[in-house]
Design a protein around this motif. Structure first.
Motif, PDB file in Angstrom:
ATOM      1  N   UNK A 244       0.791  -1.129  -0.141  1.00  0.00           N
ATOM      2  CA  UNK A 244      -0.251   0.177   0.010  1.00  0.00           C
ATOM      3  C   UNK A 244       0.923   1.203  -0.121  1.00  0.00           C
ATOM      4  N   UNK A 245       0.534   2.422  -0.636  1.00  0.00           N
ATOM      5  CA  UNK A 245       1.104   3.586  -0.622  1.00  0.00           C
ATOM      6  C   UNK A 245       0.051   4.695  -0.413  1.00  0.00           C
ATOM      7  N   UNK A 246       0.138   5.237   0.775  1.00  0.00           N
ATOM      8  CA  UNK A 246      -0.957   6.460   0.998  1.00  0.00           C
ATOM      9  C   UNK A 246      -0.601   7.684   0.373  1.00  0.00           C
ATOM     10  N   UNK A 247       0.774   7.964   0.508  1.00  0.00           N
ATOM     11  CA  UNK A 247       1.531   9.191   0.044  1.00  0.00           C
ATOM     12  C   UNK A 247       1.229   9.639  -1.401  1.00  0.00           C
ATOM     13  N   UNK A 248       0.864   8.624  -2.317  1.00  0.00           N
ATOM     14  CA  UNK A 248       1.039   9.001  -3.774  1.00  0.00           C
ATOM     15  C   UNK A 248      -0.078   8.190  -4.444  1.00  0.00           C
ATOM     16  N   UNK A 249      -0.760   8.879  -5.321  1.00  0.00           N
ATOM     17  CA  UNK A 249      -1.910   8.054  -6.190  1.00  0.00           C
ATOM     18  C   UNK A 249      -1.679   8.505  -7.585  1.00  0.00           C
ATOM     19  N   UNK A 250      -1.473   7.710  -8.623  1.00  0.00           N
ATOM     20  CA  UNK A 250      -1.454   8.291 -10.104  1.00  0.00           C
ATOM     21  C   UNK A 250      -1.970   7.159 -10.942  1.00  0.00           C
ATOM     22  N   UNK A 251      -2.642   7.377 -11.986  1.00  0.00           N
ATOM     23  CA  UNK A 251      -3.107   6.503 -12.996  1.00  0.00           C
ATOM     24  C   UNK A 251      -2.098   5.434 -13.655  1.00  0.00           C
ATOM     25  N   UNK A 252      -0.952   6.059 -13.592  1.00  0.00           N
ATOM     26  CA  UNK A 252       0.265   5.171 -14.245  1.00  0.00           C
ATOM     27  C   UNK A 252       1.082   4.492 -13.170  1.00  0.00           C
ATOM     28  N   UNK A 253       0.622   4.570 -11.765  1.00  0.00           N
ATOM     29  CA  UNK A 253       1.480   3.959 -10.835  1.00  0.00           C
ATOM     30  C   UNK A 253       0.609   2.638 -10.179  1.00  0.00           C
ATOM     31  N   UNK A 254       1.304   1.645 -10.149  1.00  0.00           N
ATOM     32  CA  UNK A 254       0.647   0.215  -9.464  1.00  0.00           C
ATOM     33  C   UNK A 254       1.760  -0.126  -8.220  1.00  0.00           C
ATOM     34  N   UNK A 255       1.072  -0.279  -7.047  1.00  0.00           N
ATOM     35  CA  UNK A 255       1.784  -0.701  -6.088  1.00  0.00           C
ATOM     36  C   UNK A 255       1.818  -2.026  -5.918  1.00  0.00           C
ATOM     37  N   UNK A 256       2.882  -2.827  -5.463  1.00  0.00           N
ATOM     38  CA  UNK A 256       2.649  -4.343  -5.014  1.00  0.00           C
ATOM     39  C   UNK A 256       3.604  -4.418  -3.874  1.00  0.00           C
ATOM     40  N   UNK A 257       3.425  -5.618  -3.195  1.00  0.00           N
ATOM     41  CA  UNK A 257       4.001  -5.878  -1.932  1.00  0.00           C
ATOM     42  C   UNK A 257       5.432  -6.577  -2.256  1.00  0.00           C
ATOM     43  N   UNK A 258       6.448  -5.784  -1.417  1.00  0.00           N
ATOM     44  CA  UNK A 258       7.635  -6.774  -1.487  1.00  0.00           C
ATOM     45  C   UNK A 258       8.428  -6.637   0.027  1.00  0.00           C
ATOM     46  N   UNK A 259       8.655  -7.437   0.514  1.00  0.00           N
ATOM     47  CA  UNK A 259       9.524  -7.637   1.608  1.00  0.00           C
ATOM     48  C   UNK A 259      10.791  -8.435   1.300  1.00  0.00           C
ATOM     49  N   UNK A 260      11.957  -7.466   0.866  1.00  0.00           N
ATOM     50  CA  UNK A 260      13.153  -8.007   0.329  1.00  0.00           C
ATOM     51  C   UNK A 260      13.743  -8.973   0.966  1.00  0.00           C
ATOM     52  N   UNK A 261      13.634  -9.252   2.256  1.00  0.00           N
ATOM     53  CA  UNK A 261      14.531 -10.261   3.130  1.00  0.00           C
ATOM     54  C   UNK A 261      13.571 -11.619   3.011  1.00  0.00           C
ATOM     55  N   UNK A 262      12.403 -11.839   2.388  1.00  0.00           N
ATOM     56  CA  UNK A 262      11.635 -12.843   2.268  1.00  0.00           C
ATOM     57  C   UNK A 262      11.570 -13.508   0.871  1.00  0.00           C
ATOM     58  N   UNK A 263      12.048 -14.658   0.703  1.00  0.00           N
ATOM     59  CA  UNK A 263      12.113 -15.233  -0.603  1.00  0.00           C
ATOM     60  C   UNK A 263      10.866 -15.100  -1.188  1.00  0.00           C
ATOM     61  N   UNK A 264       9.832 -15.664  -0.321  1.00  0.00           N
ATOM     62  CA  UNK A 264       8.538 -15.992  -1.081  1.00  0.00           C
ATOM     63  C   UNK A 264       7.704 -14.830  -1.443  1.00  0.00           C
ATOM     64  N   UNK A 265       8.075 -13.692  -0.667  1.00  0.00           N
ATOM     65  CA  UNK A 265       7.544 -12.460  -1.027  1.00  0.00           C
ATOM     66  C   UNK A 265       8.344 -11.863  -2.349  1.00  0.00           C
ATOM     67  N   UNK A 266       9.475 -12.200  -2.475  1.00  0.00           N
ATOM     68  CA  UNK A 266      10.069 -11.687  -3.648  1.00  0.00           C
ATOM     69  C   UNK A 266       9.544 -12.338  -4.703  1.00  0.00           C
ATOM     70  N   UNK A 267       9.416 -13.728  -4.617  1.00  0.00           N
ATOM     71  CA  UNK A 267       9.053 -14.498  -5.918  1.00  0.00           C
ATOM     72  C   UNK A 267       7.498 -14.048  -6.354  1.00  0.00           C
ATOM     73  N   UNK A 268       6.549 -13.877  -5.191  1.00  0.00           N
ATOM     74  CA  UNK A 268       5.300 -13.328  -5.415  1.00  0.00           C
ATOM     75  C   UNK A 268       5.392 -12.022  -6.205  1.00  0.00           C
ATOM     76  N   UNK A 269       6.239 -11.165  -5.668  1.00  0.00           N
ATOM     77  CA  UNK A 269       6.330  -9.934  -6.427  1.00  0.00           C
ATOM     78  C   UNK A 269       6.605  -9.975  -7.709  1.00  0.00           C
ATOM     79  N   UNK A 270       7.725 -10.871  -8.173  1.00  0.00           N
ATOM     80  CA  UNK A 270       7.951 -11.070  -9.388  1.00  0.00           C
ATOM     81  C   UNK A 270       6.906 -11.426 -10.269  1.00  0.00           C
ATOM     82  N   UNK A 271       6.192 -12.576  -9.789  1.00  0.00           N
ATOM     83  CA  UNK A 271       5.114 -13.034 -10.538  1.00  0.00           C
ATOM     84  C   UNK A 271       3.916 -11.856 -10.750  1.00  0.00           C
TER      85      UNK A 271
END
Ligand code: NAP
Length: 221
Positions: free
Chosen positions: A40-67
């Protein structure tokens, strides 16, 4: 519809340089896929911006972000590894918890987020690592053991990647973003995140030598 028809992926856009860079790229007409830990990002919203979740230290989170990224775009023009942490920057002796957290975020996280995206970087695209001149051997000092080593490692990974991609039109750019007023850089820093983002963008436009550190302080001073 974005004006450039180009896509940038930027990690760690909840604050600081990542947020300023996202605003700059949106202004320049990029479609931006940005990551935050919460998705989530509350500070900014824009029609050309999409937000996805990534916890860089978590391998599964990283794989899901790539997908997720690959469902949102067919190709990436700018992959900007910006997410970073510096919990031991004032410490001298390595402390296990902060040391491993730093390396897991700044190097392991960046490498294993980048690798599966390599084949999806468009011709003429760029892979950018927001590094630091604190990782250069000539700037060795007693403090920040995990942080300095993580940035030295990302500089080397960028240089290695440049040799791997030498036969392609993809450029790799490790960046020193200056000392910047952010959560990580503190209030005393001379540069605003916007000035730093401008300097990074100049590096993107300039066509620096692949694998070589781009020091934005040379561009904004
Ligand atoms: N500021 C400076 O003077 C300076 C100098 C040289 C290099 N840099 C580099 O610039 C980059 C951006 O830092 P900044 O100065 O803009 O600091 P910042 O405002 O603290 O931003 C750091 C970003 O990284 C994210 N992040 C941290 N740990 C993460 C993790 N484990 N997984 C996913 N995201 C994570 C943060 O998310 P949360 O908000 O969730 O923590 C935040 O979005 C870093 O790589 C830093 O090393 C900064």
């Amino acid at each position: 519809m974005n004006r450039l028809n180009k896509t940038a992926v930027v990690t760690g856009i909840s604050s600081g340089i990542g947020l300023a860079l996202t605003k700059k790229l949106l202004n320049e007409g990029y479609n931006v896929i940005g990551t935050t830990r919460s998705g989530v990002l509350k500070e900014l919203s824009h029609p050309d911006l999409q937000i996805i979740a990534l916890e860089a230290t978590d391998r599964q989170s990283s794989q899901q972000a790539v997908e997720r990224i690959l469902t949102l775009t067919g190709g990436i023009d700018l992959l900007i590894n910006n997410a970073g942490a510096a919990p031991d920057v004032f410490a001298v002796e390595p402390e296990y918890q902060s040391f491993t957290q730093t390396l897991n975020t700044n190097i392991t996280g960046a490498v294993f987020f980048t690798e599966p995206l390599l084949e999806h970087i468009n011709e003429g695209g760029q892979i950018i690592f927001i590094s630091s001149n604190m990782g250069l051997p000539e700037n060795a000092a007693p403090n920040g053991p995990g942080y300095r080593l993580s940035k030295a490692a990302i500089n080397m990974y960028a240089a290695m990647l440049a040799t791997r991609l030498a036969d392609s039109s993809i450029r790799v750019m490790p960046v020193h973003p200056g000392w910047v007023q952010t959560k990580l850089g503190g209030d005393q820093a001379p540069l605003t995140p916007e000035q730093s983002a401008e300097g990074i963008y100049q590096g993107i436009l300039t066509g620096t030598q692949s694998g070589k550190l781009w020091d934005i302080t040379a561009a904004v001073n």
